[in-house]
Design an enzyme around this catalytic site. Structure first.
Site, PDB file in Angstrom:
ATOM      1  N   GLU A 150       0.841  -1.188   0.000  1.00 25.63           N
ATOM      2  CA  GLU A 150       0.000   0.000   0.000  1.00 25.63           C
ATOM      3  C   GLU A 150       0.882   1.247   0.000  1.00 25.63           C
ATOM      4  O   GLU A 150       1.982   1.229   0.562  1.00 25.63           O
ATOM      5  CB  GLU A 150      -0.858   0.049   1.258  1.00 25.63           C
ATOM      6  CG  GLU A 150      -2.076  -0.822   1.228  1.00 25.63           C
ATOM      7  CD  GLU A 150      -2.912  -0.629   2.482  1.00 25.63           C
ATOM      8  OE1 GLU A 150      -4.118  -0.372   2.360  1.00 25.63           O
ATOM      9  OE2 GLU A 150      -2.344  -0.741   3.584  1.00 25.63           O
ATOM     10  N   ASP A 197      10.155  -2.767  15.792  1.00 27.22           N
ATOM     11  CA  ASP A 197      10.785  -1.530  15.317  1.00 27.22           C
ATOM     12  C   ASP A 197       9.732  -0.438  15.130  1.00 27.22           C
ATOM     13  O   ASP A 197       9.703   0.251  14.112  1.00 27.22           O
ATOM     14  CB  ASP A 197      11.536  -1.793  14.011  1.00 27.22           C
ATOM     15  CG  ASP A 197      12.654  -0.785  13.772  1.00 27.22           C
ATOM     16  OD1 ASP A 197      13.083  -0.127  14.750  1.00 27.22           O
ATOM     17  OD2 ASP A 197      13.108  -0.659  12.624  1.00 27.22           O
TER      18      ASP A 197
END
Length: 312
Positions: A150, A197
């Site tokens: 996306e 992360d």
């Protein structure tokens, strides 16, 4: 009755499907760990990826129409490049959807690419969570991968967002961003995906709608019950227990990372050791911020994981 029997049978069917999916994913990880293609010699890895990325972009236009990815997407300008590849903007031909095409050269470290693909798929398993980036397509070529993701437009990461807002953002804007970031992180953990992360660079925000998406599972892992012994994320977001005990757990570490994101949005810099000391003792404050906001930072960034606010 018959209806109850049908419902029970449907539940058993769904459970079996879920179990099959999990075993397929485990097989995927095992295959990734066993595979170790020959790495190229000569140039440094980063230079080679940059050169290969530019060559690939030129070659894309000449690809034959039967190529799976390149017959379905147009390729535009480069959006960025990092340690593992080059990202280009693109458009899906069937509906003109904006996408990002990530080209990754295969190296001896390509296990992380398999993991990134698998975790992105798993994080989106189930009902749609708009705050988590979706992997739309991917192909495995002899010397490279192509991942189609996306691409919210127009968007920027939160580092760029803070810079555009002259170094920090107000409490209300931060609240809207953090709700979405926390929701994405929570859903990942519920689906046994540990991003590892969560940081400013890995949170994209749409400049027009303020919608936020969590991206990049390259440092991630399957979320287990045992503590982790090594840290693969960004050091400034790593939890204090990793340095004091040499291990950490996924849920409270995700909360800590979210706390670092929130603090940096509000203050324009990472918290110092003195900031963390004051937060732990409920003495930290900043002009313009409510007491509730400062208290929330204190329970997100408590040095003892057991004292942190639960992610849920």
């Amino acid at each position: 009755g018959e209806e109850e029997e049908e419902e029970a049978a449907e539940r058993v069917k769904e459970k079996r499907k879920s179990k099959k999916w999990w075993w397929r994913l485990r097989s995927f990880f095992r295959a990734a760990k066993k595979q170790s293609p020959e790495s190229s010699s000569g140039q440094g890895e980063e230079e080679q990826q940059q050169d290969e990325g530019e060559k690939r972009k030129v070659a894309w236009a000449g690809r034959s129409s039967d190529d799976y990815i390149f017959s379905r997407y147009t390729v535009g300008d480069q959006l960025g490049k990092g340690g593992f590849g080059v990202v280009y903007e693109g458009t899906r031909l069937e509906d003109n959807l904006k996408v990002a095409l990530k080209y990754v050269t295969k190296t001896e470290h390509m296990e992380c690419i398999f993991i990134q693909i698998a975790l992105t798929i798993l994080a989106n398993k189930g009902h749609r969570v708009p705050e988590i980036i979706r992997l739309l397509d991917w192909t495995d070529h002899p010397d490279h991968f192509v991942m189609v993701l996306e691409c919210p437009s127009p968007c920027e990461n939160l580092v760029e967002f803070i810079r555009r807002h002259r170094g920090s953002v107000d409490e209300e804007t931060t609240r809207q961003i953090m709700w979405q970031a926390a929701h994405a992180s929570h859903m990942c953990c519920l689906r046994r995906v540990y991003n590892r992360d969560v940081k400013l660079e890995n949170l994209l925000i749409n400049r027009e709608t303020s919608e936020v998406k969590l991206i990049d599972f390259g440092c991630g892992d399957i979320l287990g019950n045992s503590p982790y012994k090594s840290y693969h994320g960004t050091a400034v977001y790593s939890p204090p227990e990793y340095y004091s005990r040499g291990e950490y757990d996924g849920w409270p570490t995700t909360v800590w990372s979210l706390g670092i994101v929130m603090f940096t949005l509000l203050c324009g810099h990472f918290p110092s050791d003195y900031d963390l000391f004051l937060l732990q003792h409920k003495q930290w404050s900043k002009p313009g911020l409510s007491k509730e906001c400062c208290d929330l930072l204190g329970v997100l960034l408590h040095v003892k994981p057991i004292r942190r606010l639960g992610l849920e």
